[in-house]
Write a protein that holds these residues in place. Structure first.
Motif, short mmCIF file in Angstrom:
data_model
loop_
_atom_site.label_atom_id
_atom_site.label_comp_id
_atom_site.label_asym_id
_atom_site.label_seq_id
_atom_site.Cartn_x
_atom_site.Cartn_y
_atom_site.Cartn_z
N GLY A 1 0.79 -1.21 0.00
CA GLY A 1 0.00 0.00 0.00
C GLY A 1 0.83 1.27 0.00
O GLY A 1 0.40 2.31 -0.52
N ARG A 2 2.03 1.21 0.55
CA ARG A 2 2.86 2.41 0.61
C ARG A 2 3.39 2.82 -0.76
O ARG A 2 3.82 3.96 -0.96
CB ARG A 2 4.01 2.22 1.60
CG ARG A 2 3.50 1.98 3.00
CD ARG A 2 4.54 2.15 4.08
NE ARG A 2 3.97 1.77 5.38
CZ ARG A 2 3.13 2.50 6.09
NH1 ARG A 2 2.74 3.67 5.62
NH2 ARG A 2 2.66 2.07 7.26
N THR A 3 3.32 1.91 -1.73
CA THR A 3 3.77 2.25 -3.08
C THR A 3 2.64 2.26 -4.09
O THR A 3 2.83 2.68 -5.23
CB THR A 3 4.84 1.24 -3.54
OG1 THR A 3 4.29 -0.08 -3.58
CG2 THR A 3 6.04 1.26 -2.61
N HIS A 4 1.45 1.79 -3.69
CA HIS A 4 0.33 1.69 -4.63
C HIS A 4 -0.31 3.06 -4.82
O HIS A 4 -0.39 3.86 -3.89
CB HIS A 4 -0.71 0.71 -4.10
CG HIS A 4 -1.68 0.25 -5.14
ND1 HIS A 4 -2.74 1.03 -5.57
CD2 HIS A 4 -1.77 -0.91 -5.83
CE1 HIS A 4 -3.43 0.36 -6.47
NE2 HIS A 4 -2.86 -0.82 -6.66
N GLU A 5 -0.78 3.35 -6.02
CA GLU A 5 -1.34 4.67 -6.32
C GLU A 5 -2.57 5.00 -5.50
O GLU A 5 -2.89 6.17 -5.30
CB GLU A 5 -1.67 4.77 -7.80
CG GLU A 5 -2.71 3.78 -8.29
CD GLU A 5 -2.80 3.75 -9.81
OE1 GLU A 5 -3.58 4.55 -10.36
OE2 GLU A 5 -2.09 2.93 -10.43
N ILE A 6 -3.28 4.00 -4.99
CA ILE A 6 -4.47 4.28 -4.19
C ILE A 6 -4.12 4.78 -2.79
O ILE A 6 -4.77 5.69 -2.26
CB ILE A 6 -5.36 3.03 -4.09
CG1 ILE A 6 -5.93 2.66 -5.47
CG2 ILE A 6 -6.50 3.23 -3.08
CD1 ILE A 6 -6.76 1.38 -5.49
N THR A 7 -3.09 4.23 -2.19
CA THR A 7 -2.78 4.53 -0.79
C THR A 7 -1.42 5.17 -0.58
O THR A 7 -1.04 5.44 0.56
CB THR A 7 -2.86 3.23 0.04
OG1 THR A 7 -2.23 2.16 -0.68
CG2 THR A 7 -4.31 2.85 0.32
N ARG A 8 -0.70 5.41 -1.65
CA ARG A 8 0.62 6.04 -1.54
C ARG A 8 0.50 7.40 -0.84
O ARG A 8 -0.44 8.16 -1.07
CB ARG A 8 1.22 6.21 -2.94
CG ARG A 8 2.66 6.72 -2.96
CD ARG A 8 3.22 6.64 -4.37
NE ARG A 8 2.35 7.32 -5.34
CZ ARG A 8 1.98 6.78 -6.50
NH1 ARG A 8 2.36 5.55 -6.82
NH2 ARG A 8 1.23 7.47 -7.33
N ASP A 9 1.46 7.67 0.04
CA ASP A 9 1.53 8.94 0.78
C ASP A 9 0.47 9.07 1.87
O ASP A 9 0.33 10.13 2.48
CB ASP A 9 1.43 10.16 -0.16
CG ASP A 9 2.52 10.16 -1.22
OD1 ASP A 9 3.63 9.70 -0.90
OD2 ASP A 9 2.25 10.60 -2.35
N ILE A 10 -0.28 8.02 2.14
CA ILE A 10 -1.23 8.02 3.25
C ILE A 10 -0.61 7.25 4.41
O ILE A 10 -0.18 6.10 4.24
CB ILE A 10 -2.57 7.39 2.84
CG1 ILE A 10 -3.25 8.26 1.78
CG2 ILE A 10 -3.48 7.22 4.05
CD1 ILE A 10 -4.56 7.69 1.26
N ALA A 11 -0.55 7.87 5.56
CA ALA A 11 -0.01 7.22 6.75
C ALA A 11 -1.10 6.42 7.45
O ALA A 11 -2.30 6.57 7.16
CB ALA A 11 0.57 8.27 7.69
N ASP A 12 -0.69 5.53 8.35
CA ASP A 12 -1.67 4.82 9.17
C ASP A 12 -2.59 5.85 9.83
O ASP A 12 -2.15 6.93 10.24
CB ASP A 12 -0.98 4.00 10.25
CG ASP A 12 -0.08 2.91 9.69
OD1 ASP A 12 -0.10 2.68 8.47
OD2 ASP A 12 0.65 2.29 10.49
#
Length: 232
Positions: A138-149
């Motif tokens: 998720g940390r590299t996927h375009e849907i969730t990239r740049d979103i922290a826990d």
């Protein structure tokens, strides 16, 4: 070129399918989609219409679907129509259909409740503070990239799932003395799935419009809608 989005909403009113999907109609239109709305999954019988649809946004909790409509939905996704949704509108739809469960890849099982002494017979009995944890993928996927826990106070879905999903975020159900399980359970909270030529996106947060307006949840859903849609 204008793309087409079909919003299918209905089922259990507790998830406010009209109000919830209405939140994303302006986003879809601003993103270049021509949007139409249906109040029954029986629209999936229309093979010609689905073939011309780039994205299905479904918000139909529980309810039922005919064999013909389900066959149409599965065929459309396999041919490239995207399917996306959140919470019970996609992960708790058509409980009696194993073919639908296979298509989506994850199925609501429960949402653990608060301590028995804190329950009042209301929906809030199932609202807990919990963390949505972004996975390495998720940390590299375009849907969730740049979103922290991030944390939420709402229903925490326990999901039964298979290994064909790509999990972008998880949530952990802890051990509590008033629950019968004996070790923490990790459930997917956001996932994608490839099905034939089509893409499927699911986010389990989204019990109410208020949850969907959380900055993190809304960003994930908006990105997920665009990711799932048939490519131009």
């Amino acid at each position: 070129m204008t793309r087409t989005a079909l919003v299918v909403r209905g089922g259990w009113d507790g998830h406010q399918p009209i109000e919830a999907t209405d939140l994303f109609l302006p986003f879809l239109r601003d993103s270049g989609f021509e949007v139409t709305i249906e109040d029954s999954p029986e629209v999936y019988r229309d093979a010609e219409r689905l073939a011309a649809t780039d994205l299905i946004l479904q918000s139909v909790t529980m309810s039922e679907i005919s064999a013909e409509a389900l066959t149409g939905l599965r065929a459309a996704v396999a041919a490239g129509t995207g399917l996306a949704g959140w919470h019970g509108g996609i992960a708790d739809s058509y409980r009696n259909s194993s073919d639908y469960l296979q298509l989506v890849g994850g199925q609501f099982a429960t949402h653990p409740s608060t301590h028995p002494d804190a329950r009042h017979g209301e929906a809030s009995d199932n609202f807990l503070d919990y963390t949505v944890e972004i996975t390495d993928l998720g940390r590299t996927h375009e849907i969730t990239r740049d979103i922290a826990d991030f944390t939420l106070h709402t229903e925490q879905y326990w999901v039964l799932h298979d290994d064909l999903i790509d999990v972008l975020a998880t949530t952990t159900h802890p051990v509590q003395p008033y629950h019968p399980w004996h070790r923490p359970i990790v459930s997917p909270a956001v996932w994608t799935r490839l099905w034939g030529e089509g893409r499927i996106f699911v986010a389990t947060p989204g019990h109410s419009p208020e949850v969907l307006q959380d900055d993190n949840v809304r960003t994930i859903v908006e990105r997920g809608l665009l990711w799932a849609a048939r490519s131009e």
